[in-house]
Design a protein around this motif. Structure first.
Motif, PDB file in Angstrom:
ATOM      1  N   PRO A   1      21.903 -35.106 -14.136  1.00 37.52           N
ATOM      2  CA  PRO A   1      21.075 -35.002 -13.958  1.00 37.52           C
ATOM      3  C   PRO A   1      19.967 -34.525 -13.022  1.00 37.52           C
ATOM      4  CG  PRO A   1      21.429 -37.155 -14.860  1.00 37.52           C
ATOM      5  CD  PRO A   1      22.812 -36.637 -14.420  1.00 37.52           C
ATOM      6  N   GLY A   2      19.726 -33.397 -13.513  1.00 35.86           N
ATOM      7  CA  GLY A   2      18.961 -32.443 -12.152  1.00 35.86           C
ATOM      8  C   GLY A   2      19.538 -31.387 -12.093  1.00 35.86           C
ATOM      9  N   GLY A   3      20.696 -31.338 -12.680  1.00 32.96           N
ATOM     10  CA  GLY A   3      21.300 -30.164 -12.428  1.00 32.96           C
ATOM     11  C   GLY A   3      22.163 -28.927 -13.051  1.00 32.96           C
ATOM     12  N   GLY A   4      20.626 -27.978 -13.734  1.00 31.80           N
ATOM     13  CA  GLY A   4      20.278 -27.359 -13.881  1.00 31.80           C
ATOM     14  C   GLY A   4      19.794 -26.408 -13.576  1.00 31.80           C
ATOM     15  N   THR A   5      19.225 -26.860 -12.032  1.00 29.10           N
ATOM     16  CA  THR A   5      19.271 -25.400 -10.715  1.00 29.10           C
ATOM     17  C   THR A   5      20.233 -26.008  -9.577  1.00 29.10           C
ATOM     18  OG1 THR A   5      16.967 -26.908  -9.838  1.00 29.10           O
ATOM     19  CG2 THR A   5      16.936 -25.110 -11.645  1.00 29.10           C
ATOM     20  N   SER A   6      19.854 -25.115  -8.643  1.00 27.89           N
ATOM     21  CA  SER A   6      20.922 -25.384  -8.034  1.00 27.89           C
ATOM     22  C   SER A   6      20.579 -26.501  -6.515  1.00 27.89           C
ATOM     23  CB  SER A   6      21.504 -24.264  -7.008  1.00 27.89           C
ATOM     24  OG  SER A   6      22.494 -24.492  -5.959  1.00 27.89           O
ATOM     25  N   GLY A   7      20.940 -27.182  -6.376  1.00 29.67           N
ATOM     26  CA  GLY A   7      20.789 -28.047  -4.817  1.00 29.67           C
ATOM     27  C   GLY A   7      20.412 -29.651  -5.155  1.00 29.67           C
ATOM     28  N   VAL A   8      21.680 -29.820  -5.422  1.00 25.84           N
ATOM     29  CA  VAL A   8      21.850 -31.237  -6.692  1.00 25.84           C
ATOM     30  C   VAL A   8      22.392 -31.828  -5.580  1.00 25.84           C
ATOM     31  CG1 VAL A   8      22.053 -32.865  -8.060  1.00 25.84           C
ATOM     32  CG2 VAL A   8      21.681 -30.179  -8.536  1.00 25.84           C
ATOM     33  N   ASN A   9      21.644 -33.491  -4.677  1.00 20.62           N
ATOM     34  CA  ASN A   9      22.300 -34.331  -4.265  1.00 20.62           C
ATOM     35  C   ASN A   9      22.808 -35.520  -5.264  1.00 20.62           C
ATOM     36  OD1 ASN A   9      21.665 -33.554  -1.960  1.00 20.62           O
ATOM     37  ND2 ASN A   9      19.694 -34.419  -1.917  1.00 20.62           N
ATOM     38  N   VAL A  10      24.275 -35.896  -5.024  1.00 20.34           N
ATOM     39  CA  VAL A  10      24.927 -37.346  -6.175  1.00 20.34           C
ATOM     40  C   VAL A  10      25.243 -38.067  -5.039  1.00 20.34           C
ATOM     41  CG1 VAL A  10      26.927 -37.301  -7.232  1.00 20.34           C
ATOM     42  CG2 VAL A  10      25.776 -34.906  -7.513  1.00 20.34           C
ATOM     43  N   PRO A  11      25.482 -39.110  -5.548  1.00 18.58           N
ATOM     44  CA  PRO A  11      25.644 -39.928  -4.453  1.00 18.58           C
ATOM     45  C   PRO A  11      27.044 -40.801  -5.121  1.00 18.58           C
ATOM     46  CG  PRO A  11      23.719 -41.325  -6.256  1.00 18.58           C
ATOM     47  CD  PRO A  11      24.379 -39.622  -6.162  1.00 18.58           C
ATOM     48  N   VAL A  12      27.972 -40.701  -3.924  1.00 14.52           N
ATOM     49  CA  VAL A  12      28.624 -40.920  -3.991  1.00 14.52           C
ATOM     50  C   VAL A  12      29.289 -42.416  -4.568  1.00 14.52           C
ATOM     51  CG1 VAL A  12      31.265 -41.774  -2.575  1.00 14.52           C
ATOM     52  CG2 VAL A  12      29.221 -38.928  -1.776  1.00 14.52           C
TER      53      VAL A  12
END
Length: 178
Positions: free
Chosen positions: A153-164
């Motif tokens: 989700p939201g990974g279509g553009t660079s700069g993605v925060n992913v919770p561990v």
């Protein structure tokens, strides 16, 4: 006139600058093969009755800037087989070499993206350049990597925060073309 083998610790170069090397028999490569290319002046070239590709292909541009789609005839062989294990060298920023063992051509293609990440607390921040999207798969520890990739989700553009998520111990990420 007989078969020739370049062993893993060996190096073969048709040079000096823009040399041509001919083998009337089969050439078997498992070492380094070094070529110089130039869009303005030509390239090194090897002619052989047959080539068993292997080892490392090293390509150096000694001329002006190269562009996407430029190609150079490095090998001419009636019976090509195998492929190089790796290609060393860069045709320029954002570009990469691609070798076609069937034709003996090395071409300038778009470079592969580099997926970078920074961990801050319980968050991973992924970034990359180019026209790519982030994908993810989560599997149990006993499965490992599979084929069930989904777009993040939201990974279509660079700069993605992913919770561990500590409840998902086996999570894989990759970049793919949209």
């Amino acid at each position: 006139d007989g078969p020739v083998e370049v062993l893993a610790e060996g190096t073969l170069s048709p040079g000096p600058l823009f040399g041509t090397l001919t083998f009337n028999n089969t050439l078997t490569l498992s070492g380094r093969v070094v070529f110089e290319v130039s869009k303005e002046a030509g390239q090194d070239q090897i002619y052989a009755g047959g080539v068993n590709y292997g080892g490392t292909l090293v390509v150096t541009n000694v001329g002006g800037p190269l562009t996407l789609g430029d190609s150079f005839q490095l090998f001419s062989a009636a019976m090509p087989a195998g492929d190089f294990a790796s290609i060393v060298g860069s045709p320029g920023a954002g570009l990469a070499w691609q070798f076609d063992p069937a034709t003996g051509l090395v071409s300038v293609v778009a470079g592969l993206p580099k997926l970078e990440f920074v961990q801050s607390g319980g968050t991973l921040r992924f970034s990359w350049s180019g026209d790519f999207k982030l994908q993810v798969q989560t599997n149990s520890l006993n499965v490992g990597l599979g084929g069930n990739w989904v777009d993040y989700p939201g990974g279509g553009t660079s700069g993605v925060n992913v919770p561990v998520d500590l409840n998902s111990p086996s999570v894989f990420f990759r970049l793919t073309k949209p």
